[in-house]
Design an enzyme around this catalytic site. Structure first.
Site, mmCIF file in Angstrom:
data_model
loop_
_atom_site.group_PDB
_atom_site.id
_atom_site.type_symbol
_atom_site.label_atom_id
_atom_site.label_comp_id
_atom_site.label_asym_id
_atom_site.label_seq_id
_atom_site.Cartn_x
_atom_site.Cartn_y
_atom_site.Cartn_z
ATOM 1 N N LYS A 90 0.845 -1.194 0.029
ATOM 2 C CA LYS A 90 -0.041 -0.091 -0.019
ATOM 3 C C LYS A 90 0.827 1.174 0.075
ATOM 4 C CE LYS A 90 -4.428 -1.633 1.675
ATOM 5 N NZ LYS A 90 -4.309 -3.109 2.181
ATOM 6 N N GLU A 112 -10.033 7.235 3.829
ATOM 7 C CA GLU A 112 -10.700 6.377 4.676
ATOM 8 C C GLU A 112 -9.926 5.266 4.865
ATOM 9 O OE1 GLU A 112 -11.194 4.267 1.639
ATOM 10 O OE2 GLU A 112 -11.296 6.198 1.332
ATOM 11 N N SER A 371 1.834 -9.953 -1.122
ATOM 12 C CA SER A 371 1.389 -8.322 -0.995
ATOM 13 C C SER A 371 1.872 -7.760 0.357
ATOM 14 C CB SER A 371 0.026 -8.273 -1.142
ATOM 15 O OG SER A 371 -0.807 -9.062 -0.196
HETATM 16 C C1 LIG Z 1 -4.903 -4.112 1.609
HETATM 17 C C2 LIG Z 1 -4.327 -5.263 1.335
HETATM 18 C C3 LIG Z 1 -4.718 -6.102 0.240
HETATM 19 C C4 LIG Z 1 -5.782 -6.219 -0.427
HETATM 20 O O1 LIG Z 1 -6.052 -4.743 -1.114
HETATM 21 P P1 LIG Z 1 -5.690 -4.748 -2.805
HETATM 22 O O2 LIG Z 1 -6.281 -3.412 -3.123
HETATM 23 O O3 LIG Z 1 -6.654 -5.666 -3.318
HETATM 24 O O4 LIG Z 1 -4.388 -5.084 -3.180
HETATM 25 C C5 LIG Z 1 -3.961 -7.128 0.028
HETATM 26 N N1 LIG Z 1 -2.946 -7.575 0.833
HETATM 27 C C6 LIG Z 1 -2.339 -6.739 1.921
HETATM 28 C C7 LIG Z 1 -1.212 -7.118 2.776
HETATM 29 C C8 LIG Z 1 -3.151 -5.783 2.054
HETATM 30 O O5 LIG Z 1 -2.754 -4.756 3.298
#
Ligand SMILES: *Cc1c(COP(=O)(O)O)cnc(C)c1O
Length: 387
Positions: A90, A112, A371
């Site tokens: 993010k 938000e 992610s």
């Molecule tokens: C917020 C988040 C997601 C999901 O958000 P996307 O916009 O679909 O990427 C996935 N993995 C992590 C670690 C997150 O913090």
């Protein structure tokens, strides 16, 4: 309220902008500024600088040797967004949008957040750039996520609990949009996923595309060729679209988004307008957005970004679901076998890779986008495993 439709920002029939005229004007200006700066050499250099010096990019594309052995099929590579500062992807987008906000002369950032992850990324970037930061959060969510509220406050942000409606994410979005319309002259709305009206999905994709820009270069260095598939979890779809972006025009690379079986927007959603844009949405019997639940807070959204909706209906990308049991198993297996505790969101992609890899021969290559890291989820998993 009267609605205005804009032709820009469509992915097939999806996307667009379905918002009141006063908000549309603000979005038109944002769009103009985004296109003005995104390829500006100074802007690009500044973005590269902060991604390197603050976020810690580029992050590795790690060959998961023991996992590959254990699953007995395709070679598994992990794209390590978990190693970024703040522990997830993010921050890539938060830094990009803040640099744009600075160029636009904004003094104040609003956002938000539901579970708090996007709020923390935004508050982090605001601290770094000395920007005033206001985070709207459903009152109910501030109680459930008290530690994330404290994190944001430590970082200097003001967290505003929203009591209207059900005190959830949707109500926080409404408050943030109200604030933007009132204060657009000095305020920038920093959106966290590849959703919302144009230009947000395009802008968020642009800033997250660094993931596949790096992974493509890295896999060619390591293997001398493109991967056979790229897998990523999909909530709103920002890490997935970033992980896919530089492969969309490479037809030999399968693109696979993975959703929780309890929030399968792409697998079961229908075209509908949600939060000012058109996408595949999960609806209940009354035709309202379904109340979803996922063990991974970041995947708990009844819609999905417009470009994923388009990639799905055109067949360019595939979308699959996994169960909570499969996710928990993947969470533990990656920890035990590779020494990497993944975020529960990311464990969805790992869980599907576990099903796919053994069906492929050993000369095939999978890239799994990790992610985020799982420190934030350890306590929750402890309780799930001990009940
Ligand atoms: C917020 C988040 C997601 C999901 O958000 P996307 O916009 O679909 O990427 C996935 N993995 C992590 C670690 C997150 O913090």
């Amino acid at each position: 309220m009267s609605q205005q439709v804009q032709q820009e920002g469509y992915f097939g029939e999806f996307g667009g902008s379905f918002v009141p005229p006063e908000l549309q004007e603000v979005l038109n200006y944002l769009s103009e500024q985004f296109y003005k700066f995104k390829d500006d050499p100074e802007f690009k250099e500044e973005l590269r600088y902060y991604l390197r010096e603050y976020v810690g990019r580029e992050n590795p594309l790690t060959y998961a040797e023991r996992l590959t052995e254990a699953w007995g099929g395709a070679k598994i590579y992990l794209k390590r967004e978990d190693l970024n500062h703040t522990g997830a992807h993010k921050i890539n987008n938060a830094i990009g949008q803040i640099l744009l906000a600075k160029r636009m002369g904004a003094k104040r950032i609003i956002a938000e957040t539901g579970a708090g992850q996007h709020g923390v990324a935004t508050a982090t970037a605001c601290a770094m750039f000395n920007m005033e930061c206001v985070i709207y959060m459903g009152a109910e969510d501030t109680r459930r996520q008290a530690l994330n509220v404290f994190r944001m406050e430590l970082l200097g942000a003001t967290v505003v609990p929203v009591h209207k409606g059900q005190g959830r994410l949707k109500d926080a979005v409404d408050e943030a949009l109200d604030d933007l319309v009132r204060n657009y002259k000095n305020t920038f709305y920093l959106l966290g996923s590849a959703v919302g009206p144009h230009p947000f999905p395009t802008m968020v994709k642009h800033f997250q595309s660094i993931i596949s820009e790096e992974s493509k270069r890295q896999i060619i260095e390591k293997e001398g060729r493109l991967p056979d598939a790229v897998l990523a979890c999909a909530g709103g779809g920002s890490n997935a679209i970033g992980a896919f972006a530089h492969y969309i025009d490479e037809p030999s690379v399968r693109l696979i988004g993975v959703e929780p079986d309890q929030a399968p927007s792409l697998t079961q959603g229908v075209p509908s307008i949600l939060h000012g844009f058109k996408c595949l949405v999960l609806l209940d019997e009354e035709g309202q957005p379904k109340k979803t639940y996922s063990i991974a807070a970041g995947l708990d959204y009844p819609g999905i970004g417009p470009e994923h909706s388009h990639l799905k209906v055109t067949g360019r990308a595939e979308y699959a679901t996994v169960t909570n049991e499969e996710v928990l198993e993947a969470f533990q297996e990656l920890s035990r076998v590779e020494g990497i505790i993944p975020a529960l969101e990311s464990a969805h992609a790992v869980a599907y890779a576990k099903k796919l890899a053994p069906t492929m021969s050993r000369d095939r290559i999978l890239i799994v986008n990790l992610s985020g890291r799982g420190d934030k989820d350890v306590e929750q998993v402890f309780h799930m495993l001990h009940k």
